[in-house]
Design a protein around this motif. Structure first.
Motif, PDB file in Angstrom:
ATOM      1  N   LEU A  57       0.676  -1.153   0.017  1.00 35.24           N
ATOM      2  CA  LEU A  57      -0.194   0.025  -0.058  1.00 35.24           C
ATOM      3  C   LEU A  57       0.797   1.251  -0.052  1.00 35.24           C
ATOM      4  O   LEU A  57       1.525   1.555   0.992  1.00 35.24           O
ATOM      5  CB  LEU A  57      -0.900  -0.102   1.172  1.00 35.24           C
ATOM      6  N   THR A  58       0.877   2.101  -1.324  1.00 38.17           N
ATOM      7  CA  THR A  58       1.656   3.308  -1.197  1.00 38.17           C
ATOM      8  C   THR A  58       0.566   4.474  -0.423  1.00 38.17           C
ATOM      9  O   THR A  58      -0.520   4.129  -0.386  1.00 38.17           O
ATOM     10  CB  THR A  58       2.045   3.424  -2.531  1.00 38.17           C
ATOM     11  N   GLY A  59       1.526   5.460  -0.211  1.00 44.73           N
ATOM     12  CA  GLY A  59       0.473   6.666   0.292  1.00 44.73           C
ATOM     13  C   GLY A  59      -0.339   6.301   1.666  1.00 44.73           C
ATOM     14  O   GLY A  59      -1.481   6.734   1.563  1.00 44.73           O
ATOM     15  N   ALA A  60       0.355   5.401   2.564  1.00 46.34           N
ATOM     16  CA  ALA A  60      -0.656   4.916   3.473  1.00 46.34           C
ATOM     17  C   ALA A  60      -0.742   5.768   4.554  1.00 46.34           C
ATOM     18  O   ALA A  60      -1.612   5.534   5.462  1.00 46.34           O
ATOM     19  CB  ALA A  60       0.325   3.645   4.055  1.00 46.34           C
ATOM     20  N   SER A  61      -0.134   7.142   4.648  1.00 41.07           N
ATOM     21  CA  SER A  61      -0.518   7.722   6.094  1.00 41.07           C
ATOM     22  C   SER A  61      -1.857   8.648   5.902  1.00 41.07           C
ATOM     23  O   SER A  61      -2.096   9.174   6.980  1.00 41.07           O
ATOM     24  CB  SER A  61       0.740   8.759   6.165  1.00 41.07           C
ATOM     25  N   GLY A  62      -2.392   8.608   5.067  1.00 41.84           N
ATOM     26  CA  GLY A  62      -3.772   9.544   4.810  1.00 41.84           C
ATOM     27  C   GLY A  62      -4.874   8.556   5.447  1.00 41.84           C
ATOM     28  O   GLY A  62      -4.763   7.532   6.002  1.00 41.84           O
ATOM     29  N   ASP A 119       1.188  -9.766  -4.193  1.00 45.11           N
ATOM     30  CA  ASP A 119       0.260 -10.321  -4.837  1.00 45.11           C
ATOM     31  C   ASP A 119      -0.964  -9.335  -5.275  1.00 45.11           C
ATOM     32  O   ASP A 119      -1.338  -9.355  -6.221  1.00 45.11           O
ATOM     33  CB  ASP A 119      -0.649 -11.231  -4.136  1.00 45.11           C
ATOM     34  N   LEU A 120      -0.922  -8.244  -4.453  1.00 49.09           N
ATOM     35  CA  LEU A 120      -1.764  -7.199  -4.634  1.00 49.09           C
ATOM     36  C   LEU A 120      -0.965  -5.942  -4.150  1.00 49.09           C
ATOM     37  O   LEU A 120      -0.380  -5.722  -3.093  1.00 49.09           O
ATOM     38  CB  LEU A 120      -3.054  -7.228  -3.930  1.00 49.09           C
ATOM     39  N   VAL A 121      -0.972  -5.029  -5.274  1.00 49.13           N
ATOM     40  CA  VAL A 121      -0.418  -3.480  -4.818  1.00 49.13           C
ATOM     41  C   VAL A 121      -1.424  -2.437  -4.943  1.00 49.13           C
ATOM     42  O   VAL A 121      -2.209  -2.501  -5.901  1.00 49.13           O
ATOM     43  CB  VAL A 121       0.430  -3.025  -5.987  1.00 49.13           C
ATOM     44  N   LEU A 122      -1.798  -1.692  -3.989  1.00 49.92           N
ATOM     45  CA  LEU A 122      -2.643  -0.545  -3.954  1.00 49.92           C
ATOM     46  C   LEU A 122      -1.937   0.643  -4.122  1.00 49.92           C
ATOM     47  O   LEU A 122      -1.290   1.277  -3.204  1.00 49.92           O
ATOM     48  CB  LEU A 122      -3.410  -0.834  -2.629  1.00 49.92           C
ATOM     49  N   GLU A 123      -2.202   1.454  -5.230  1.00 50.31           N
ATOM     50  CA  GLU A 123      -1.282   2.636  -5.437  1.00 50.31           C
ATOM     51  C   GLU A 123      -2.018   3.885  -5.742  1.00 50.31           C
ATOM     52  O   GLU A 123      -2.937   3.923  -6.543  1.00 50.31           O
ATOM     53  CB  GLU A 123      -0.547   2.310  -6.967  1.00 50.31           C
ATOM     54  N   SER A 124      -1.643   4.879  -4.903  1.00 45.64           N
ATOM     55  CA  SER A 124      -2.343   6.298  -4.919  1.00 45.64           C
ATOM     56  C   SER A 124      -1.687   7.202  -5.002  1.00 45.64           C
ATOM     57  O   SER A 124      -1.926   8.380  -4.804  1.00 45.64           O
ATOM     58  CB  SER A 124      -3.143   6.230  -3.522  1.00 45.64           C
ATOM     59  N   THR A 125      -0.180   7.044  -5.392  1.00 38.85           N
ATOM     60  CA  THR A 125       0.742   8.240  -5.383  1.00 38.85           C
ATOM     61  C   THR A 125       0.821   8.897  -6.867  1.00 38.85           C
ATOM     62  O   THR A 125       1.017   9.896  -6.901  1.00 38.85           O
ATOM     63  CB  THR A 125       2.140   7.826  -4.718  1.00 38.85           C
ATOM     64  N   GLY A 126       0.882   8.025  -7.764  1.00 40.85           N
ATOM     65  CA  GLY A 126       1.110   8.234  -9.172  1.00 40.85           C
ATOM     66  C   GLY A 126       2.539   8.572  -9.408  1.00 40.85           C
ATOM     67  O   GLY A 126       3.562   8.390  -8.500  1.00 40.85           O
ATOM     68  N   GLY A 127       3.050   9.418 -10.545  1.00 40.73           N
ATOM     69  CA  GLY A 127       4.361   9.820 -10.746  1.00 40.73           C
ATOM     70  C   GLY A 127       5.059   8.657 -10.724  1.00 40.73           C
ATOM     71  O   GLY A 127       4.826   7.470 -11.242  1.00 40.73           O
ATOM     72  N   PRO A 128       6.465   8.851 -10.325  1.00 43.80           N
ATOM     73  CA  PRO A 128       7.511   7.786 -10.538  1.00 43.80           C
ATOM     74  C   PRO A 128       7.112   6.385  -9.408  1.00 43.80           C
ATOM     75  O   PRO A 128       7.720   5.364  -9.845  1.00 43.80           O
ATOM     76  CB  PRO A 128       8.997   8.398 -10.112  1.00 43.80           C
TER      77      PRO A 128
END
Length: 308
Positions: free
Chosen positions: A138-143, A193-202
């Motif tokens: 999980l990216t951007g997990a602090s929100g 197995d699962l990537v939850l991506e919320s940041t975008g860009g690089p």
């Protein structure tokens, strides 16, 4: 009545103004708003508001006028709602299919922190399918969404790796069930197995490179506000048969009210913990929005209306 309206000025994105009280439709209740929450994505929209925009999607308060068609609560009731607009006000018209009644064990402040972030997290995991035993990044997990996803996924049996730059926020994510916390996406081991991506860009191609064979990457945001570039041949040489999926929280077959009721129930049972990083009077909304945009708020920001 008083309501917050956009100014188009980044230094003071909203101001209090007098506006007409909303007239509910047949399937809407009139809610006396006691608290509402603001979301980082809303701060971006406020940079270029359209004429007549009335922001606000997350509200909690009292039903003071039931729906004319008989749906929803029949009298005064504490509720949480998710109107599509107009929630940053003393009164809001909320469709009955987009609200849930609150039990005594859930505070108005907790409830106001649930709708957009909680619905996104719940529906994101529903879109992902069963996560028991799966490795999840999980990216951007602090929100707000990140906190809810971490707690819900860990409770469902996922092994969650959360990405956050802030050590303090990472410690809280570990308390909520994250198996690992990394402060840089490059340090995430993978494959997942699962990537939850919320940041975008690089971050998107980096996250994709950590996806397992036949794994899934769900792209649900671009909080970094930078476009992403994917190289087809690098993808071809990477995870075999991986899937990239776009996600929007409103594209779901379950009524909003049903999912709000689930979030409320989990909160009442102590299985979901709304993270309120800022609680302030709505007179301070402009400064809270600025802090939220600049990532100075951990979790959710909740504003109280008229001292509630």
């Amino acid at each position: 009545m008083k309501a917050l309206i956009p100014t188009g000025d980044p230094a003071e994105p909203v101001v209090l103004a007098d506006v007409p009280e909303p007239v509910p439709g047949p399937d809407e209740v009139l809610v006396k708003v006691e608290a509402f929450s603001v979301n980082r994505g809303e701060t971006f929209k406020l940079e270029r508001p359209a004429p007549g925009d009335r922001p606000g999607k997350d509200v909690a308060g009292l039903v003071v006028q039931p729906a004319a068609d008989g749906s929803g609560p029949g009298g005064i009731a504490r509720v949480v709602g998710h109107p599509m607009a107009g929630g940053w006000a003393e009164y809001a018209a909320v469709p009955t299919h987009a609200l849930a009644v609150l039990p005594d064990g859930v505070t108005t402040h907790q409830a106001a922190a649930l709708p957009l972030a909680g619905l996104t997290a719940l529906r994101l995991l529903r879109a992902a399918g069963p996560v028991l035993g799966r490795r999840v990044l999980l990216t951007g997990a602090s929100g707000g969404v990140g906190h809810y996803v971490t707690e819900l996924a860990a409770a469902a049996g996922a092994e969650v790796t959360a990405v956050t730059r802030d050590a303090g926020r990472g410690a809280r994510l570990a308390e909520l069930g994250a198996a690992r916390v990394v402060h840089d996406l490059a340090d995430a081991r993978g494959p997942y197995d699962l990537v939850l991506e919320s940041t975008g860009g690089p971050a998107l191609p980096l996250a994709l490179a950590r996806t397992a064979r036949r794994g899934t990457l769900i792209w649900f945001g671009q909080a970094g506000r930078r476009p992403s570039t994917l190289d087809f041949f690098a993808f071809f040489d990477g995870p075999e048969s991986a899937v990239i999926r776009h996600f929007h929280y409103l594209d779901d077959d379950t009524p909003l009210g049903d999912d709000l009721a689930t979030l409320v129930r989990l909160t009442a049972e102590g299985r979901l913990h709304p993270e309120i990083g800022r609680l302030a009077d709505w007179a301070d909304t402009a400064s809270v929005l600025t802090d939220l945009r600049e990532r100075r708020v951990r979790g959710k920001a909740v504003l109280t209306v008229n001292g509630e």
